[in-house]
Design a protein around this motif. Sequence first.
Motif, PDB file in Angstrom:
ATOM      1  N   GLU A 125      94.237 108.717  11.848  1.00  0.00           N
ATOM      2  CA  GLU A 125      95.051 107.772  11.087  1.00  0.00           C
ATOM      3  C   GLU A 125      95.717 108.462   9.911  1.00  0.00           C
ATOM      4  OE1 GLU A 125      92.172 104.785  10.198  1.00  0.00           O
ATOM      5  OE2 GLU A 125      92.636 103.621  11.990  1.00  0.00           O
ATOM      6  N   ASP A 126      95.010 109.359   9.256  1.00  0.00           N
ATOM      7  CA  ASP A 126      95.586 110.112   8.137  1.00  0.00           C
ATOM      8  C   ASP A 126      96.781 110.934   8.601  1.00  0.00           C
ATOM      9  OD1 ASP A 126      93.680 109.153   6.363  1.00  0.00           O
ATOM     10  OD2 ASP A 126      92.363 110.903   6.612  1.00  0.00           O
ATOM     11  N   ILE A 127      96.620 111.601   9.722  1.00  0.00           N
ATOM     12  CA  ILE A 127      97.708 112.435  10.245  1.00  0.00           C
ATOM     13  C   ILE A 127      98.913 111.576  10.597  1.00  0.00           C
ATOM     14  CG2 ILE A 127      98.396 113.910  12.185  1.00  0.00           C
ATOM     15  CD1 ILE A 127      95.457 114.949  12.153  1.00  0.00           C
ATOM     16  N   ILE A 128      98.664 110.441  11.246  1.00  0.00           N
ATOM     17  CA  ILE A 128      99.765 109.546  11.614  1.00  0.00           C
ATOM     18  C   ILE A 128     100.470 109.030  10.366  1.00  0.00           C
ATOM     19  CG2 ILE A 128     100.310 107.289  12.634  1.00  0.00           C
ATOM     20  CD1 ILE A 128      98.086 107.919  14.719  1.00  0.00           C
ATOM     21  N   ASN A 129      99.707 108.635   9.355  1.00  0.00           N
ATOM     22  CA  ASN A 129     100.311 108.140   8.114  1.00  0.00           C
ATOM     23  C   ASN A 129     101.138 109.224   7.427  1.00  0.00           C
ATOM     24  OD1 ASN A 129      99.301 105.543   8.377  1.00  0.00           O
ATOM     25  ND2 ASN A 129      97.421 106.020   7.277  1.00  0.00           N
ATOM     26  N   GLN A 130     100.632 110.458   7.431  1.00  0.00           N
ATOM     27  CA  GLN A 130     101.389 111.566   6.834  1.00  0.00           C
ATOM     28  C   GLN A 130     102.673 111.820   7.618  1.00  0.00           C
ATOM     29  OE1 GLN A 130      98.749 114.936   6.574  1.00  0.00           O
ATOM     30  NE2 GLN A 130      97.343 113.883   5.209  1.00  0.00           N
ATOM     31  N   ALA A 131     102.566 111.777   8.932  1.00  0.00           N
ATOM     32  CA  ALA A 131     103.755 112.006   9.762  1.00  0.00           C
ATOM     33  C   ALA A 131     104.789 110.913   9.547  1.00  0.00           C
ATOM     34  CB  ALA A 131     103.359 112.086  11.229  1.00  0.00           C
ATOM     35  N   ARG A 183     110.008 114.218  11.437  1.00  0.00           N
ATOM     36  CA  ARG A 183     109.197 113.481  12.409  1.00  0.00           C
ATOM     37  C   ARG A 183     109.590 113.863  13.824  1.00  0.00           C
ATOM     38  NH1 ARG A 183     110.287 108.620   9.339  1.00  0.00           N
ATOM     39  NH2 ARG A 183     111.315 107.781  11.175  1.00  0.00           N
ATOM     40  N   ALA A 184     110.883 114.044  14.051  1.00  0.00           N
ATOM     41  CA  ALA A 184     111.355 114.450  15.378  1.00  0.00           C
ATOM     42  C   ALA A 184     110.775 115.808  15.764  1.00  0.00           C
ATOM     43  CB  ALA A 184     112.879 114.484  15.413  1.00  0.00           C
TER      44      ALA A 184
END
Length: 64
Positions: free
Chosen positions: A5-11, A19-20
Amino acid sequence: MSSTEDIINQAMALPPEERAIVVEQLLLSLDSPDQALDDPWAEEAEARLDAYEHGDLYTLTLHS
């Protein structure tokens, strides 16, 4: 919060262009070659092309 979740939020906080890049790299990491699958398919494709070129295999034309 999990590390995923942390990685997704950072991304998600990255600009769209970055992001691409992340998405592209993640997708590339999932598409690793598998010689056990690729070699037989390459042989099959070559055999079909040879058969077509020698008149042993015919094609169908589809009209829409």
